[in-house]
Design a protein around this motif. Structure first.
Motif, PDB file in Angstrom:
ATOM      1  N   MET A  68      -5.849  -0.238   3.742  1.00 53.26           N
ATOM      2  CA  MET A  68      -6.282  -1.444   2.927  1.00 53.26           C
ATOM      3  C   MET A  68      -7.868  -1.274   2.938  1.00 53.26           C
ATOM      4  N   THR A  69      -8.339  -1.314   4.077  1.00 51.22           N
ATOM      5  CA  THR A  69      -9.801  -1.027   4.209  1.00 51.22           C
ATOM      6  C   THR A  69     -10.570   0.209   3.456  1.00 51.22           C
ATOM      7  N   LEU A  70      -9.569   1.376   3.738  1.00 49.47           N
ATOM      8  CA  LEU A  70     -10.273   2.412   3.259  1.00 49.47           C
ATOM      9  C   LEU A  70     -10.093   2.417   1.467  1.00 49.47           C
ATOM     10  N   SER A  71      -9.137   2.121   1.285  1.00 51.39           N
ATOM     11  CA  SER A  71      -8.922   1.960  -0.287  1.00 51.39           C
ATOM     12  C   SER A  71      -9.973   0.845  -0.664  1.00 51.39           C
ATOM     13  N   THR A  72     -10.586  -0.210  -0.303  1.00 50.91           N
ATOM     14  CA  THR A  72     -11.197  -1.038  -0.763  1.00 50.91           C
ATOM     15  C   THR A  72     -12.680  -0.321  -0.650  1.00 50.91           C
ATOM     16  N   ILE A  73     -12.823   0.386   0.476  1.00 54.72           N
ATOM     17  CA  ILE A  73     -14.355   1.212   0.570  1.00 54.72           C
ATOM     18  C   ILE A  73     -14.481   1.811  -0.749  1.00 54.72           C
ATOM     19  N   GLY A  74     -13.268   2.789  -0.913  1.00 60.06           N
ATOM     20  CA  GLY A  74     -13.353   3.856  -1.847  1.00 60.06           C
ATOM     21  C   GLY A  74     -13.522   3.263  -3.135  1.00 60.06           C
ATOM     22  N   ALA A  75     -12.806   2.002  -3.512  1.00 56.34           N
ATOM     23  CA  ALA A  75     -12.924   1.342  -4.792  1.00 56.34           C
ATOM     24  C   ALA A  75     -14.350   0.897  -4.823  1.00 56.34           C
ATOM     25  N   PHE A  76     -15.157   0.388  -3.847  1.00 52.74           N
ATOM     26  CA  PHE A  76     -16.169  -0.043  -4.066  1.00 52.74           C
ATOM     27  C   PHE A  76     -17.541   1.103  -4.205  1.00 52.74           C
ATOM     28  N   LEU A  77     -17.215   2.185  -3.589  1.00 54.93           N
ATOM     29  CA  LEU A  77     -18.046   3.456  -3.548  1.00 54.93           C
ATOM     30  C   LEU A  77     -17.849   4.051  -5.361  1.00 54.93           C
ATOM     31  N   LEU A  78     -16.623   3.608  -5.613  1.00 58.91           N
ATOM     32  CA  LEU A  78     -16.636   4.263  -7.036  1.00 58.91           C
ATOM     33  C   LEU A  78     -17.223   3.102  -8.032  1.00 58.91           C
ATOM     34  N   GLU A  79     -17.660   2.256  -7.672  1.00 61.89           N
ATOM     35  CA  GLU A  79     -18.228   1.148  -8.402  1.00 61.89           C
ATOM     36  C   GLU A  79     -17.049   0.358  -9.124  1.00 61.89           C
ATOM     37  N   TYR A  80     -15.637   0.345  -8.633  1.00 66.96           N
ATOM     38  CA  TYR A  80     -14.731  -0.533  -9.288  1.00 66.96           C
ATOM     39  C   TYR A  80     -14.615  -1.723  -8.466  1.00 66.96           C
ATOM     40  N   TYR A  81     -15.612  -2.656  -8.810  1.00 66.52           N
ATOM     41  CA  TYR A  81     -15.844  -3.791  -7.709  1.00 66.52           C
ATOM     42  C   TYR A  81     -14.885  -4.819  -7.878  1.00 66.52           C
ATOM     43  N   GLU A  82     -14.229  -5.069  -9.021  1.00 69.65           N
ATOM     44  CA  GLU A  82     -13.371  -6.069  -9.444  1.00 69.65           C
ATOM     45  C   GLU A  82     -12.072  -5.650  -8.645  1.00 69.65           C
ATOM     46  N   GLU A  83     -11.958  -4.211  -8.466  1.00 76.12           N
ATOM     47  CA  GLU A  83     -10.649  -3.809  -7.963  1.00 76.12           C
ATOM     48  C   GLU A  83     -10.693  -3.917  -6.410  1.00 76.12           C
ATOM     49  N   ALA A  84     -11.815  -3.487  -6.009  1.00 76.27           N
ATOM     50  CA  ALA A  84     -12.039  -3.607  -4.497  1.00 76.27           C
ATOM     51  C   ALA A  84     -11.619  -5.124  -4.144  1.00 76.27           C
ATOM     52  N   ALA A  85     -12.256  -6.141  -4.874  1.00 75.25           N
ATOM     53  CA  ALA A  85     -11.982  -7.544  -4.449  1.00 75.25           C
ATOM     54  C   ALA A  85     -10.465  -7.618  -4.711  1.00 75.25           C
ATOM     55  N   LEU A  86      -9.967  -7.189  -5.885  1.00 76.39           N
ATOM     56  CA  LEU A  86      -8.535  -7.719  -5.794  1.00 76.39           C
ATOM     57  C   LEU A  86      -7.537  -7.070  -4.852  1.00 76.39           C
ATOM     58  N   ILE A  87      -8.064  -5.904  -4.237  1.00 79.67           N
ATOM     59  CA  ILE A  87      -7.143  -5.245  -3.152  1.00 79.67           C
ATOM     60  C   ILE A  87      -6.863  -6.437  -2.157  1.00 79.67           C
ATOM     61  N   MET A  88      -8.281  -6.924  -1.958  1.00 77.10           N
ATOM     62  CA  MET A  88      -8.039  -7.947  -0.587  1.00 77.10           C
ATOM     63  C   MET A  88      -7.304  -9.194  -1.187  1.00 77.10           C
ATOM     64  N   LEU A  89      -7.817  -9.647  -2.123  1.00 78.88           N
ATOM     65  CA  LEU A  89      -7.110 -10.812  -2.613  1.00 78.88           C
ATOM     66  C   LEU A  89      -5.594 -10.795  -2.773  1.00 78.88           C
ATOM     67  N   ILE A  90      -5.000  -9.784  -3.263  1.00 76.53           N
ATOM     68  CA  ILE A  90      -3.643  -9.519  -3.516  1.00 76.53           C
ATOM     69  C   ILE A  90      -2.857  -9.262  -2.214  1.00 76.53           C
ATOM     70  N   TYR A  91      -3.680  -8.641  -1.492  1.00 77.96           N
ATOM     71  CA  TYR A  91      -3.143  -8.529  -0.041  1.00 77.96           C
ATOM     72  C   TYR A  91      -2.878  -9.909   0.934  1.00 77.96           C
ATOM     73  N   ASN A  92      -4.069 -10.423   0.676  1.00 76.80           N
ATOM     74  CA  ASN A  92      -3.942 -11.723   1.635  1.00 76.80           C
ATOM     75  C   ASN A  92      -2.702 -12.574   1.003  1.00 76.80           C
ATOM     76  N   PHE A  93      -2.863 -12.655  -0.434  1.00 76.87           N
ATOM     77  CA  PHE A  93      -1.906 -13.955  -1.106  1.00 76.87           C
ATOM     78  C   PHE A  93      -0.480 -13.448  -0.541  1.00 76.87           C
TER      79      PHE A  93
END
Ligand code: ADP
Ligand code: MG
Length: 611
Positions: A65-90
């Motif tokens: 999860m962390t790896l994907s979030t960092i990846g998405a963030f570096l690619l400047e897909y900020y919404e997606e990076a946030a969504l990963i965490m939100l969906i996962y925690n949900f």
């Protein structure tokens, strides 16, 4: 509310505000706000990942999860990076709720296991009390096969105990007067006197009662397989993700690292085995909970699979298929003895036993305070007692015959026959009637409706009695006049001759060996002996033998839900994997598919509670 939840809620609110205001303006401020939001939403995951890396469990769910979030963030897909965490925690939140609900149910069922105790009053009389009433210093009496419900000091001269439920050591342990007796041990002495050192609530037995919960760690074969599978599966998918990122360099003329990194992240997301890892243990967990709500205590999820696959059910008779409240029909006396004399001797001798026969003969009073009395129970055969200067034998025909007593004076009957001998000569016989339980009628026929191929009765009782009950339950076959080890030999032979799983259901001391040798050993009854309960894989805290059908049907349902969940999870993943490779799926969609699959399988598992 916990800090976790506050951070999580805050992140959701911020996320919504952010999406609404449409953070179209580029810039460092924008990035910082997203970063804070992502940290708020996923701090638990990041901390988990750091901890896992520290413990060298690199390929954990948190790490992915962390790896994907960092990846998405570096690619400047900020919404997606946030969504990963939100969906996962949900998803996590929903899982926790389901598990907590199931746990509360299982704990409630545990309390049913506590039975009663016998206290000796200062005048020598005895009294039956609830274990909750035990005070420090109380003198308690325990019979053969009973679980000692309090930690204390041995007052009897010596005693054998079975401590295997505490220590795991199956050899009996010898204790001398003054020794400590641990609660949870099983009394293997005819009669043991123990002085309570603690109250029941403070005793070791409480830990034993939690045993059922610990048994949840007793994973089924299938569950273990999924664990092993996901351990191999994660690294393989990580390799595939890497390949997707790297290989196109050689194939794609205008290689765009952003495009391929993104696709590899999608694949990585799908590799998350949450749906399996959560749903399968949860299904079994809820399954054990659902069973225990019905008074069926399974000591591990492996038995659910075995029960679901079983095709043979063998039953003990007395106390299992027939009511354990017996009635004396007739007392017959020989050689000038009176019926009363026979009964009195029998009452004294039987006072040490918990067998339904003994309870019927002894009646209301628990013990006879009498000097120079000792006795020993031979499970499934009878009792050898010494009353003052006289040696009394009481038990089955074969038992007395084996002790060299001549038994030709009585006719065969359709009753349970208990023979009484004094100093090597037969002096009388007690006939008892046992009635078939309501729930046992036609049980064989009903079981065959549910794909059970063989229903049999194994009993220590006489042939006539066994035949009658076999007819009433519509069993395929019956075996009579068995000793405990013979019951177990029949089970072992059945197992040797075919692979079909076999369930053995019993209640008494004499059933413990057969119970432990069956594929699934079941103890049935509120009054079933503690020894058979301990030997059992499944304890049914109810007297109705129909519960066996319920146990089989519920286990099959649980097992089929496990299989359904596996199919659902694999299909959803396969579909998203294909879209991911084609470049049509977003990271958050891949995760949503996983969380979605997880939620679907959890909801599917929750159906188990309603069974
Ligand atoms: P089942 O196998 O059907 O549960 P048991 O093995 O308990 O039956 O009993 C078999 C026979 O052994 C009884 O019918 C009885 O004759 C004798 N027996 C067993 N226990 C006792 C006892 N405590 N007192 C007298 N007879 C007993
Ligand atoms: Mg029995």
């Amino acid at each position: 509310m916990k800090l976790n939840k506050i951070a999580f809620l805050l992140a959701i609110i911020l996320f919504l505000i952010f999406i609404l205001i449409a953070s179209s303006d580029e810039g460092i401020i924008n990035e910082i706000i997203w970063l804070i939001l992502i940290l708020l939403a996923g701090h638990n995951v990041f901390l988990g990942a750091i901890k896992d890396v520290y413990q060298s469990k690199i390929l954990s769910e948190f790490f992915l999860m962390t790896l994907s979030t960092i990846g998405a963030f570096l690619l400047e897909y900020y919404e997606e990076a946030a969504l990963i965490m939100l969906i996962y925690n949900f998803g996590e939140l929903i899982q926790k709720k389901a598990v907590e609900k199931a746990k509360a149910k299982i704990e409630a069922a545990n309390k049913l296991k506590i039975k009663e105790a016998i206290r000796e009053k200062s005048n020598g009389n005895t009294q039956i009390i609830s274990p909750m009433e035990i005070e420090e210093g109380d003198i308690l009496l325990f019979k053969n096969g009973e679980m000692i419900c309090v930690d204390g000091e041995l007052l009897s001269e010596n005693m054998w105990v079975d401590m295997s439920s505490i220590t795991g050591e199956s050899k009996p342990v010898f204790l001398k007067k003054g020794d400590n007796v641990l609660s949870g041990s099983i009394c293997m002495e005819t009669l043991a006197k123990i002085k309570a050192r603690k109250k029941f609530e403070d005793s070791n037995i409480y830990k034993i009662l939690i045993e059922v919960e610990a048994s949840l760690l007793n994973k089924s074969k299938y569950e273990k397989f999924i664990r092993r599978f996901s351990k191999k599966y994660v690294p393989v998918v990580v390799l595939i993700a890497l390949a997707i990122f790297i290989f196109p360099i050689f194939l794609d003329g205008d290689y765009n690292y952003k495009k391929w990194l993104y696709r590899s992240l999608v694949v990585l997301m799908i590799s998350c085995p949450c749906a399996f890892l959560v749903s399968i243990p949860l299904s079994y967990f809820l399954g054990i909970g659902a069973l225990s709500k019905k008074g069926i205590i399974s000591k591990g999820s492996e038995f659910i699979d075995l029960i679901a696959k079983s095709r043979k059910v063998f039953f003990d008779k007395t106390g299992t298929l027939t009511k354990n409240v017996l009635k004396i029909q007739k007392v017959e006396a020989l050689n000038g003895y009176s019926k009363d004399q026979i009964l009195i001797l029998a009452k004294i001798a039987e006072s040490i036993s918990n067998h339904p026969i003994a309870k019927a003969i002894v009646g209301e009073s628990a013990f006879y305070p009498i000097d120079n009395f000792s006795a020993k129970e031979i499970p499934g055969e009878g009792i050898i007692a010494q009353i003052k200067d006289e040696k009394i034998l009481i038990g089955s025909k074969n038992f007395l015959k084996e002790k060299g007593i001549n038994i030709n004076n009585f006719d065969k009957t359709n009753f349970i026959e208990v023979y009484v001998a004094k100093n090597s000569s037969l002096i009388g016989r007690i006939l008892l009637e046992d009635e078939i339980k309501e729930g046992a009628k036609n049980l064989g026929e009903e079981l065959r409706k549910y794909k059970i191929k063989k229903v049999a009765i194994l009993t220590g009782d006489n042939f006539n009695k066994a035949e009658k009950i076999a007819r009433e339950i519509k069993a395929d076959l019956f075996y009579a006049e068995l000793k405990p080890f013979e019951k177990s030999e029949i089970i072992i032979n059945e197992k040797r001759n075919s692979k079909e799983k076999i369930i053995y259901v019993g209640d008494g001391l004499n059933d413990a060996v057969a119970i432990s040798n069956a594929d699934i050993g079941v103890s049935l009854g509120k009054l079933s002996s503690d020894l058979s309960m301990k030997a059992a894989d499944v304890s049914i805290l109810d007297d109705n033998p129909k519960k066996i059908i319920e146990m089989i049907l519920t286990s099959r349902k649980i097992f089929s839900i496990v299989i359904q969940n596996t199919v659902i999870a694999i299909s959803i993943k396969a579909i998203v994997m294909i879209f991911g490779l084609l470049g049509d799926a977003k990271i958050w969609q891949a995760l949503a598919a996983d969380v979605g699959a997880t939620i679907v399988v959890i909801l599917n598992s929750l159906r188990i509670i309603k069974t």
